[in-house]
Design a protein around this motif. Structure first.
Motif, PDB file in Angstrom:
ATOM      1  N   VAL A 136      -3.083   5.301   8.545  1.00 31.63           N
ATOM      2  CA  VAL A 136      -2.682   6.236   9.598  1.00 31.63           C
ATOM      3  C   VAL A 136      -1.670   5.577  10.527  1.00 31.63           C
ATOM      4  CG1 VAL A 136      -3.483   7.548  11.600  1.00 31.63           C
ATOM      5  CG2 VAL A 136      -4.946   7.364   9.577  1.00 31.63           C
ATOM      6  N   LYS A 137      -0.588   6.307  10.803  1.00 32.18           N
ATOM      7  CA  LYS A 137       0.320   5.918  11.885  1.00 32.18           C
ATOM      8  C   LYS A 137      -0.046   6.807  13.067  1.00 32.18           C
ATOM      9  CE  LYS A 137       4.778   6.940  11.793  1.00 32.18           C
ATOM     10  NZ  LYS A 137       6.227   6.876  11.534  1.00 32.18           N
ATOM     11  N   ASP A 138      -0.612   6.181  14.107  1.00 31.81           N
ATOM     12  CA  ASP A 138      -1.081   6.967  15.247  1.00 31.81           C
ATOM     13  C   ASP A 138       0.073   7.411  16.143  1.00 31.81           C
ATOM     14  OD1 ASP A 138      -0.475   4.862  17.047  1.00 31.81           O
ATOM     15  OD2 ASP A 138      -2.513   4.085  17.010  1.00 31.81           O
ATOM     16  N   SER A 139      -0.246   8.135  17.195  1.00 33.20           N
ATOM     17  CA  SER A 139       0.785   8.701  18.069  1.00 33.20           C
ATOM     18  C   SER A 139       1.577   7.634  18.819  1.00 33.20           C
ATOM     19  CB  SER A 139       0.165   9.685  19.062  1.00 33.20           C
ATOM     20  OG  SER A 139      -0.850   9.056  19.805  1.00 33.20           O
ATOM     21  N   ASP A 140       1.046   6.390  18.885  1.00 35.16           N
ATOM     22  CA  ASP A 140       1.774   5.272  19.487  1.00 35.16           C
ATOM     23  C   ASP A 140       2.659   4.550  18.472  1.00 35.16           C
ATOM     24  OD1 ASP A 140       0.563   5.715  21.964  1.00 35.16           O
ATOM     25  OD2 ASP A 140      -1.121   4.393  21.491  1.00 35.16           O
ATOM     26  N   GLY A 141       2.593   4.980  17.199  1.00 32.54           N
ATOM     27  CA  GLY A 141       3.380   4.345  16.150  1.00 32.54           C
ATOM     28  C   GLY A 141       2.682   3.166  15.499  1.00 32.54           C
ATOM     29  N   ASP A 163      10.198  -2.615   5.029  1.00 31.76           N
ATOM     30  CA  ASP A 163       9.828  -1.200   4.971  1.00 31.76           C
ATOM     31  C   ASP A 163       8.478  -0.969   4.308  1.00 31.76           C
ATOM     32  OD1 ASP A 163      12.226  -0.481   6.178  1.00 31.76           O
ATOM     33  OD2 ASP A 163      13.279  -0.338   4.256  1.00 31.76           O
ATOM     34  N   ASP A 164       7.748  -2.051   4.002  1.00 31.58           N
ATOM     35  CA  ASP A 164       6.484  -1.941   3.275  1.00 31.58           C
ATOM     36  C   ASP A 164       5.271  -2.196   4.163  1.00 31.58           C
ATOM     37  OD1 ASP A 164       7.776  -1.448   0.825  1.00 31.58           O
ATOM     38  OD2 ASP A 164       7.998  -3.591   0.431  1.00 31.58           O
ATOM     39  N   VAL A 165       4.212  -1.435   3.904  1.00 30.82           N
ATOM     40  CA  VAL A 165       2.914  -1.652   4.536  1.00 30.82           C
ATOM     41  C   VAL A 165       2.085  -2.459   3.543  1.00 30.82           C
ATOM     42  CG1 VAL A 165       0.824  -0.562   5.435  1.00 30.82           C
ATOM     43  CG2 VAL A 165       3.059   0.516   5.806  1.00 30.82           C
ATOM     44  N   ALA A 218       0.826  -1.199   0.000  1.00 30.23           N
ATOM     45  CA  ALA A 218       0.000   0.000   0.000  1.00 30.23           C
ATOM     46  C   ALA A 218       0.867   1.257   0.000  1.00 30.23           C
ATOM     47  CB  ALA A 218      -0.924   0.014   1.213  1.00 30.23           C
ATOM     48  N   CYS A 219       1.981   1.196   0.752  1.00 29.35           N
ATOM     49  CA  CYS A 219       2.901   2.319   0.836  1.00 29.35           C
ATOM     50  C   CYS A 219       4.131   1.859   1.602  1.00 29.35           C
ATOM     51  CB  CYS A 219       2.255   3.520   1.544  1.00 29.35           C
ATOM     52  SG  CYS A 219       1.834   3.231   3.266  1.00 29.35           S
ATOM     53  N   GLY A 220       5.086   2.723   1.717  1.00 25.03           N
ATOM     54  CA  GLY A 220       6.249   2.453   2.545  1.00 25.03           C
ATOM     55  C   GLY A 220       6.016   3.000   3.944  1.00 25.03           C
ATOM     56  N   VAL A 221       6.576   2.356   4.941  1.00 27.61           N
ATOM     57  CA  VAL A 221       6.447   2.833   6.312  1.00 27.61           C
ATOM     58  C   VAL A 221       6.964   4.271   6.403  1.00 27.61           C
ATOM     59  CG1 VAL A 221       7.217   2.489   8.690  1.00 27.61           C
ATOM     60  CG2 VAL A 221       6.572   0.513   7.304  1.00 27.61           C
ATOM     61  N   ALA A 222       8.035   4.574   5.703  1.00 25.57           N
ATOM     62  CA  ALA A 222       8.638   5.907   5.754  1.00 25.57           C
ATOM     63  C   ALA A 222       7.748   6.988   5.140  1.00 25.57           C
ATOM     64  CB  ALA A 222       9.993   5.899   5.049  1.00 25.57           C
ATOM     65  N   LEU A 273      -2.905   9.040   5.112  1.00 23.90           N
ATOM     66  CA  LEU A 273      -2.431   8.920   3.735  1.00 23.90           C
ATOM     67  C   LEU A 273      -3.491   8.157   2.950  1.00 23.90           C
ATOM     68  CD1 LEU A 273      -0.114   9.134   1.586  1.00 23.90           C
ATOM     69  CD2 LEU A 273       0.592   6.856   2.372  1.00 23.90           C
ATOM     70  N   ARG A 274      -3.966   8.744   1.850  1.00 19.40           N
ATOM     71  CA  ARG A 274      -4.962   8.068   1.019  1.00 19.40           C
ATOM     72  C   ARG A 274      -4.262   7.179   0.013  1.00 19.40           C
ATOM     73  NH1 ARG A 274      -7.965   7.778  -3.568  1.00 19.40           N
ATOM     74  NH2 ARG A 274     -10.221   7.653  -3.329  1.00 19.40           N
TER      75      ARG A 274
END
Length: 108
Positions: free
Chosen positions: A30-35, A96-98, A6-10, A18-19
């Motif tokens: 979404v990467k939330d405030s807890d990561g 490094d991939d989602v 879907a995307c890269g973690v970075a 991120l759409r």
């Protein structure tokens, strides 16, 4: 079908949706405030509005247009005017991939 990139973690900024679109399925990642990384349907169930243009607070994503907030973990609306949940997708991290399978929603 299996999970696909879907995307890269970075590419993910904390608390910034991120759409992405996988096989025609729009998602907000979404990467939330807890990561923790979440993937939910990108279309608000109250109106045809992209949730990825909304605001993240904790484990929720708020629609910018009418203020409905959705749980990033369950997809359930947390307030009105929305009353229908959005789909939630299982997220896999491979290096490094989602990775997400757009055909399988997460059981919550």
């Amino acid at each position: 079908m299996s999970a696909q990139r879907a995307c890269g973690v970075a590419e993910l900024e904390q608390d910034t949706p991120l759409r992405v679109e996988l096989d025609g399925v729009p998602m907000a990642i979404v990467k939330d405030s807890d990561g923790e990384i979440h993937a939910i349907g990108d279309t608000c169930t109250h109106g045809d509005i992209s949730l990825s243009e909304g605001f993240v607070e904790g484990k929720m994503l708020e629609c910018w247009a009418h203020g409905s907030a959705f749980s990033l973990c369950t997809g359930k609306p947390l307030n009105l005017p929305a009353y229908e949940p959005v789909p939630v997708y299982a997220v896999e991290i491979d290096g490094d991939d989602v990775l997400i399978d757009p055909t399988v929603t997460k059981e919550v």
